[in-house]
Design a protein around this motif. Sequence first.
Motif, mmCIF file in Angstrom:
data_model
loop_
_atom_site.group_PDB
_atom_site.id
_atom_site.type_symbol
_atom_site.label_atom_id
_atom_site.label_comp_id
_atom_site.label_asym_id
_atom_site.label_seq_id
_atom_site.Cartn_x
_atom_site.Cartn_y
_atom_site.Cartn_z
ATOM 1 N N SER A 107 -5.878 11.164 -5.781
ATOM 2 C CA SER A 107 -6.229 10.187 -6.817
ATOM 3 C C SER A 107 -5.148 9.123 -6.953
ATOM 4 N N GLY A 112 -1.823 6.008 -17.003
ATOM 5 C CA GLY A 112 -3.213 5.940 -16.542
ATOM 6 C C GLY A 112 -4.122 5.268 -17.555
ATOM 7 N N SER A 130 0.997 2.216 -11.168
ATOM 8 C CA SER A 130 0.390 3.036 -10.114
ATOM 9 C C SER A 130 1.462 3.770 -9.302
ATOM 10 N N THR A 132 -11.632 6.514 -10.500
ATOM 11 C CA THR A 132 -10.647 7.508 -10.052
ATOM 12 C C THR A 132 -9.732 7.913 -11.196
ATOM 13 N N LEU A 133 -9.245 6.922 -11.958
ATOM 14 C CA LEU A 133 -8.397 7.237 -13.105
ATOM 15 C C LEU A 133 -9.149 8.050 -14.150
ATOM 16 N N VAL A 167 -5.632 5.119 -6.374
ATOM 17 C CA VAL A 167 -5.289 4.155 -7.426
ATOM 18 C C VAL A 167 -4.268 3.152 -6.896
ATOM 19 N N VAL A 170 -10.783 2.074 -8.882
ATOM 20 C CA VAL A 170 -9.562 2.440 -9.609
ATOM 21 C C VAL A 170 -9.934 3.032 -10.965
#
Length: 165
Positions: free
Chosen positions: A68, A153, A97, A20-21, A72, A17
């Motif tokens: 993405s 995010g 999310s 990816t963020l 997440v 997570v």
Amino acid sequence: MTAASTQLKRPLWQTLVMLTLGFWLSGSLILEWVIMPSLYLSGMMTQAGFATAGYLIFWNFNRIELLSAAVVLTGVLVLVSTNFAATNWRRGAVVLSLLLLAVSLIDTYFLTPQMCATGLQLNLFESVAEIPATMNQLHAGYWLLEAVKLVAGGTLIGWCWQHQG
């Protein structure tokens, strides 16, 4: 030494997570603060092919955003289902999310097609005089959603960083 290395371990989904963020938000910042201003300053927005070029850039980036957002959301749901952290963190993380997924869906299926359709020059014999008022409204909506995405995010990255597995 074993106790120290055990404390530094994070669940795989938490790391996924966060990575990816980080990738997604940094890509957004590069696109919005480097690529698009460069194209604007070079005068490309006044050219007939700008809407097509913009659509191609954002079409690809929006698909990366959707992927993405899905990763997440999946990671947060896995962390929630494994009792990763406190209940208030769980609810907030799921809401953030889902908000990120909603922003990427709106960008992909509403704002990008609308902006490109508004900017498309259908009469080849007329020069582009000014940006339509509708485009300015769409840009304002886009920037608002981008601010929401960056705040949500960033908050989610902060929460993941603070909560050790």
